[in-house]
Design a protein around this motif. Structure first.
Motif, PDB file in Angstrom:
ATOM      1  N   THR A   1       0.833  -1.209   0.000  1.00 37.64           N
ATOM      2  CA  THR A   1       0.000   0.000   0.000  1.00 37.64           C
ATOM      3  C   THR A   1       0.863   1.252   0.000  1.00 37.64           C
ATOM      4  N   LEU A   2       1.886   1.262   0.848  1.00 34.63           N
ATOM      5  CA  LEU A   2       2.783   2.408   0.915  1.00 34.63           C
ATOM      6  C   LEU A   2       3.545   2.585  -0.400  1.00 34.63           C
ATOM      7  N   GLY A   3       3.905   1.457  -1.054  1.00 28.53           N
ATOM      8  CA  GLY A   3       4.582   1.538  -2.344  1.00 28.53           C
ATOM      9  C   GLY A   3       3.713   2.174  -3.411  1.00 28.53           C
ATOM     10  N   VAL A   4       2.439   1.797  -3.463  1.00 31.91           N
ATOM     11  CA  VAL A   4       1.501   2.416  -4.419  1.00 31.91           C
ATOM     12  C   VAL A   4       1.361   3.905  -4.126  1.00 31.91           C
ATOM     13  N   TYR A   5       1.335   4.263  -2.846  1.00 35.90           N
ATOM     14  CA  TYR A   5       1.217   5.669  -2.429  1.00 35.90           C
ATOM     15  C   TYR A   5       2.406   6.483  -2.967  1.00 35.90           C
ATOM     16  N   VAL A   6       3.625   5.958  -2.812  1.00 33.10           N
ATOM     17  CA  VAL A   6       4.831   6.660  -3.281  1.00 33.10           C
ATOM     18  C   VAL A   6       4.844   6.746  -4.807  1.00 33.10           C
ATOM     19  N   GLU A   7       4.511   5.650  -5.478  1.00 36.06           N
ATOM     20  CA  GLU A   7       4.548   5.632  -6.937  1.00 36.06           C
ATOM     21  C   GLU A   7       3.483   6.542  -7.532  1.00 36.06           C
ATOM     22  N   THR A   8       2.361   6.729  -6.843  1.00 33.56           N
ATOM     23  CA  THR A   8       1.312   7.632  -7.331  1.00 33.56           C
ATOM     24  C   THR A   8       1.831   9.061  -7.403  1.00 33.56           C
ATOM     25  N   TYR A   9       2.456   9.515  -6.343  1.00 35.63           N
ATOM     26  CA  TYR A   9       2.972  10.880  -6.345  1.00 35.63           C
ATOM     27  C   TYR A   9       4.154  11.032  -7.296  1.00 35.63           C
ATOM     28  N   ASN A  10       4.960  10.000  -7.442  1.00 35.63           N
ATOM     29  CA  ASN A  10       6.036  10.049  -8.428  1.00 35.63           C
ATOM     30  C   ASN A  10       5.466  10.165  -9.842  1.00 35.63           C
ATOM     31  N   PHE A  11       4.367   9.453 -10.115  1.00 40.01           N
ATOM     32  CA  PHE A  11       3.721   9.520 -11.428  1.00 40.01           C
ATOM     33  C   PHE A  11       3.161  10.914 -11.682  1.00 40.01           C
ATOM     34  N   HIS A  12       2.541  11.531 -10.660  1.00 37.88           N
ATOM     35  CA  HIS A  12       1.981  12.872 -10.813  1.00 37.88           C
ATOM     36  C   HIS A  12       3.060  13.894 -11.146  1.00 37.88           C
TER      37      HIS A  12
ATOM     38  N   PHE B   1      11.468   2.804  -9.053  1.00 36.09           N
ATOM     39  CA  PHE B   1      12.297   1.599  -8.968  1.00 36.09           C
ATOM     40  C   PHE B   1      12.854   1.406  -7.559  1.00 36.09           C
ATOM     41  N   PHE B   2      13.298   2.500  -6.951  1.00 31.65           N
ATOM     42  CA  PHE B   2      13.865   2.397  -5.609  1.00 31.65           C
ATOM     43  C   PHE B   2      12.809   1.941  -4.601  1.00 31.65           C
ATOM     44  N   SER B   3      11.620   2.553  -4.651  1.00 31.06           N
ATOM     45  CA  SER B   3      10.573   2.178  -3.692  1.00 31.06           C
ATOM     46  C   SER B   3      10.115   0.745  -3.905  1.00 31.06           C
ATOM     47  N   ARG B   4      10.052   0.316  -5.181  1.00 31.56           N
ATOM     48  CA  ARG B   4       9.629  -1.059  -5.439  1.00 31.56           C
ATOM     49  C   ARG B   4      10.651  -2.065  -4.911  1.00 31.56           C
ATOM     50  N   GLY B   5      11.943  -1.776  -5.152  1.00 27.27           N
ATOM     51  CA  GLY B   5      12.975  -2.669  -4.631  1.00 27.27           C
ATOM     52  C   GLY B   5      13.011  -2.692  -3.120  1.00 27.27           C
ATOM     53  N   PHE B   6      12.847  -1.514  -2.501  1.00 25.78           N
ATOM     54  CA  PHE B   6      12.908  -1.411  -1.041  1.00 25.78           C
ATOM     55  C   PHE B   6      11.731  -2.140  -0.396  1.00 25.78           C
ATOM     56  N   PHE B   7      10.523  -1.888  -0.899  1.00 23.49           N
ATOM     57  CA  PHE B   7       9.342  -2.507  -0.293  1.00 23.49           C
ATOM     58  C   PHE B   7       9.225  -3.986  -0.652  1.00 23.49           C
ATOM     59  N   SER B   8       9.800  -4.402  -1.796  1.00 22.93           N
ATOM     60  CA  SER B   8       9.739  -5.817  -2.176  1.00 22.93           C
ATOM     61  C   SER B   8      10.449  -6.692  -1.156  1.00 22.93           C
ATOM     62  N   VAL B   9      11.558  -6.188  -0.599  1.00 20.11           N
ATOM     63  CA  VAL B   9      12.278  -6.947   0.425  1.00 20.11           C
ATOM     64  C   VAL B   9      11.369  -7.222   1.616  1.00 20.11           C
TER      65      VAL B   9
ATOM     66  N   LYS C   1      18.552   2.677 -13.896  1.00 20.41           N
ATOM     67  CA  LYS C   1      18.971   2.715 -12.497  1.00 20.41           C
ATOM     68  C   LYS C   1      17.977   3.480 -11.643  1.00 20.41           C
ATOM     69  N   SER C   2      17.934   3.080 -10.386  1.00 22.08           N
ATOM     70  CA  SER C   2      17.192   3.821  -9.376  1.00 22.08           C
ATOM     71  C   SER C   2      18.183   4.725  -8.653  1.00 22.08           C
ATOM     72  N   SER C   3      17.839   5.117  -7.463  1.00 25.09           N
ATOM     73  CA  SER C   3      18.725   6.019  -6.729  1.00 25.09           C
ATOM     74  C   SER C   3      20.048   5.351  -6.370  1.00 25.09           C
ATOM     75  N   ILE C   4      20.019   4.061  -5.969  1.00 23.46           N
ATOM     76  CA  ILE C   4      21.237   3.429  -5.458  1.00 23.46           C
ATOM     77  C   ILE C   4      21.556   2.091  -6.116  1.00 23.46           C
ATOM     78  N   PHE C   5      20.686   1.547  -6.973  1.00 22.08           N
ATOM     79  CA  PHE C   5      20.984   0.257  -7.600  1.00 22.08           C
ATOM     80  C   PHE C   5      20.460   0.252  -9.028  1.00 22.08           C
ATOM     81  N   PHE C   6      20.979  -0.699  -9.817  1.00 15.54           N
ATOM     82  CA  PHE C   6      20.562  -0.844 -11.205  1.00 15.54           C
ATOM     83  C   PHE C   6      19.400  -1.830 -11.294  1.00 15.54           C
ATOM     84  N   VAL C   7      18.576  -1.640 -12.315  1.00 12.05           N
ATOM     85  CA  VAL C   7      17.431  -2.525 -12.529  1.00 12.05           C
ATOM     86  C   VAL C   7      17.880  -3.634 -13.472  1.00 12.05           C
TER      87      VAL C   7
END
Length: 748
Positions: free
Chosen positions: A453-464, A625-633, A717-723
């Protein structure tokens, strides 16, 4: 007479065994494809080598072998999972299950790539007959043939000892589910005989799948060795041009082999980790000497196969790195200026070593073919280039996410209400639930739904914030496709990513339906969120309907956010494929009436436009990408912990479906990121494959600049890692580390 007949049969049997297991002698009748002889015969015997020319009888036989011994063995082992009572049973089950699953995957790979394997063998035969026919080359082939015979003896020992000792201990070879009682003697022997046949089939097929790419590596190493020797003995410019053509052919063979076996290497690496871990764990826990001997023999065989593949892959890389030394050792200093320029370009290209990689070029359309359901029922390719973006864009517009400066005030108000009711309120209620957490199990269950849920929240504002960049991205892609890539092949490739999206959309539908139905049956909420007294049915159903709407909305929006950058990466992959083809087609016979320099400048301009698109993708989606990788863990870790702690089968099925969906979306993004990087590495190979050596000095300068520019591969790449797939493995490893930490706290 009878004894003479029996003696003659025994003599023929021993001769056939000697022919199979004893090394072949080097003579004039030596065939250059001797190492392929018995592996391909094994595949034909067990029905794997099917082609369009195969008869219906052979096709029926192949299907019977597959469903009975490969798919059937994997299925009955998976069904045994419901009977697992402790971790030791699970570890013993995981000793045999991963190799069977790996063989099933590799069977599909070989089946879909039979044409490519034949093409690679044809190209190898042509090159060997033209450049490499000598006694040393034949002796090198005998080495891999002897290695295969040695591993075949290991397989024979395993196939004999496993059933024998299992029968002596009155137990099965592997833990499997059976519909009948194994305590009855007759049923036990039926199961043991079936497992013996399965072991015999899978051991032989598995050995062939393991050794087949290694044999191809041997041929590549032989050709590279011959190339190095010929570079050292260059006499004139015509010989140099021939050697460059030989090098181009070797590069083409390596590309074909990577496209065939990359997924096999990847699956073998993943399953090998599990096999080694579970085998060593079982060796530590078990005390039966016979079982320990069996496991040790199996572990030795697995280690031998993997070591041989890695050894020959390293040999190929080392020989490719040796090319520059061989070129430098030639008499280039005494040649003219034109010869030296060609040498310089060849040395620049040879800086990049040849490597066999895992998960390099696996075509997803082959994966899609395994499903009977066709999610895009179009019979022609007359589709719009933005067909894959159509449904994600509609979903985001439906939920008010696609707003910009030109949006009306009504749409803006609608978007604000959707945000406040579905996103902000849900995150707030789930955050307030922290106050009600009393134990670690409750915290784990809450963490199952809160990170997504938090990941969708972050990605929504990034999309906007990046909606203008996304529109600019679509505009640039449209211009590139209109100018460079309008052909049927590109449109067919676009359908692949669209089918993947439809497949994941079905996954969303499955877990939304399962979550809602099972939650209603158990009279509990879908999310762990703050709520008033739910003992009153009226209040419960109001909150249940609200959470159902939230689940559907967030699932669809989350899927669109997850796959939107992946779709753009798929467009870039198509553009890079077209760029490689255009560089390869810079040949005199294809541009007889055109200036090659003008065509080269167009290709360079095309490449700069692709790099502009990559910059916009990195700028727009790096936070996503960063939020997805972080929250996926957190998602993977908490789901696995919940699966370990909970005993309700219904809840476990819900969690497993969600984990599969999350793994699929993350893997597809990482896969396309790796594919994009690999194609950018291939650009230099495509440039060197053109007819640059026949052109004038100005053209070669442009070629040199283009190759210098392509030294650094493109990476998302995201902020700290490559996709890429390395990041996917890193996410899995991080989740496993967190799982061990959580398990430590649970134990305390």
């Amino acid at each position: 007479m009878l004894w003479k007949f029996i003696a003659l049969k025994i003599k023929y049997f021993i001769a056939s065994l000697q022919k199979i297991f004893l090394p072949i002698k080097l003579d004039e009748n030596f065939d250059i494809f001797v190492p392929f002889d018995y592996p391909l015969k094994t595949l034909k015997i067990f029905g794997v080598w099917t082609t369009k020319d195969s008869s219906w009888k052979y096709f029926f036989y192949s299907s019977f072998i597959h469903f009975t011994f490969i798919e059937g063995s994997v299925l009955i082992q998976l069904l045994y999972l419901k009977d697992v009572k402790n971790f030791l049973d699970f570890a013993i089950l995981m000793i045999i299950l991963p190799p069977c699953a790996g063989i099933q995957i590799e069977s599909m790979i070989v089946h879909y790539n039979i044409k490519k394997i034949k093409l690679a063998m044809k190209m190898i035969r042509e090159n060997l007959e033209e450049y490499c026919v000598n006694e040393n080359f034949k002796r090198e082939l005998l080495k891999i043939d002897k290695i295969y015979k040695f591993l075949l003896w290991n397989v024979v020992i395993l196939v004999i000892t496993f059933p024998l000792f299992s029968a002596l201990n009155h137990e099965l070879i592997a833990l499997i589910w059976t519909p009948f009682d194994l305590n009855i003697e007759k049923n036990y022997w039926i199961a043991l005989i079936y497992e013996t046949f399965v072991l015999f089939v899978l051991a032989n097929i598995g050995l062939v799948y393991d050794i087949l790419p290694t044999i191809f590596m041997v041929y590549v190493s032989i050709m590279l060795e011959q190339l190095c020797k010929r570079f050292e003995n260059i006499r004139n410019q015509s010989e140099l041009v021939k050697l460059i053509e030989f090098q181009q052919k070797i590069q083409k063979i390596v590309q074909i082999l990577n496209s065939i076996f990359s997924l096999a290497f990847f699956s073998r690496g993943i399953f090998s980790v599990i096999i080694f871990c579970t085998n060593i764990f079982a060796l530590v826990l078990l005390s039966d000497f016979i079982v320990l001997g069996r496991l040790s023999a199996f572990l030795f065989h697995m280690l031998s196969v993997i070591f041989i593949s890695c050894y020959y892959s390293t040999t190929v890389t080392t020989l490719s790195e040796k090319l520059n030394q061989s070129i430098f050792a030639s008499d280039w200093t005494f040649e003219n200026k034109e010869f030296k320029q060609i040498i310089k370009v060849v040395m620049e290209f040879s800086k990049k070593p040849i490597k066999f990689r895992a998960a390099r070029m696996f075509h997803m359309k082959n994966f899609i073919k395994t499903f009977k359901k066709r999610f895009l029922p179009l019979k022609d390719v007359n589709v719009d280039i933005f067909e894959p973006l159509e449904i994600p864009s509609k979903i985001l517009r439906t939920f008010g996410m696609s707003i910009n400066k030109s949006s009306s005030w009504k749409h803006f108000c609608y978007s604000f209400i959707i945000h406040a009711v579905l996103l902000d309120t849900t995150v707030l209620l789930e955050s307030m639930y922290i106050l009600e957490i009393k134990d670690f199990l409750t915290f784990t269950v809450w963490m199952v739904t809160f990170p997504p849920t938090l990941g969708v929240y972050v990605e929504t504002y990034n999309f906007h914030f990046n909606i203008n960049n996304i529109n600019l991205l679509k505009k640039k892609i449209n211009v590139c496709f209109d100018e460079y890539c309008v052909n049927d092949y590109c449109k067919k490739e676009l359908l692949t990513i669209d089918k993947i999206y439809k497949f994941l959309l079905w996954n969303v539908a499955i877990f939304v339906i399962s979550f809602s139905i099972f939650s209603a049956i158990n009279h509990e909420m879908i999310f762990r969120a703050y709520s008033p007294n739910l003992s009153i049915d009226f209040i419960y159903w109001i909150f249940y309907i609200y959470e159902l709407v939230v689940l559907l909305s967030l699932s669809l929006m989350g899927l669109s956010y997850d796959l939107l950058p992946t779709i753009f990466m798929a467009y870039v992959v198509i553009l890079l494929q077209q760029l490689c083809k255009k560089f390869e087609n810079l040949k005199r016979r294809k541009h007889a009436n055109k200036n090659l320099r003008t065509e080269l400048i167009k290709c360079i301009k095309f490449q700069t436009e692709i790099f502009e698109i990559i910059k916009i993708i990195n700028k727009s989606f790096s936070i996503a990408f960063f939020s997805r990788g972080f929250f996926s863990v957190f998602v993977f870790c908490t789901h696995i912990v919940a699966i370990m702690l909970l005993s309700d089968v219904v809840i476990l099925a819900k969690l497993a479906s969600f984990v599969f969906h999350m793994l699929s979306t993350v893997f597809i993004s990482c896969y396309y990121g790796s594919k994009l990087t690999d194609l950018s590495n291939k650009v230099s190979e495509s440039i060197i494959a053109s007819d640059w050596m026949y052109e004038e000095k100005e053209y070669r300068v442009l070629i040199k600049v283009a190759m210098e520019f392509n030294k650094r591969p493109i990476k998302i790449k995201s902020s700290i890692f490559f996709v890429d797939l390395k990041t996917f493995l890193m996410i899995c490893n991080s989740a496993y580390s967190m799982l061990c930490l959580c398990n430590h706290f649970i134990g305390k």
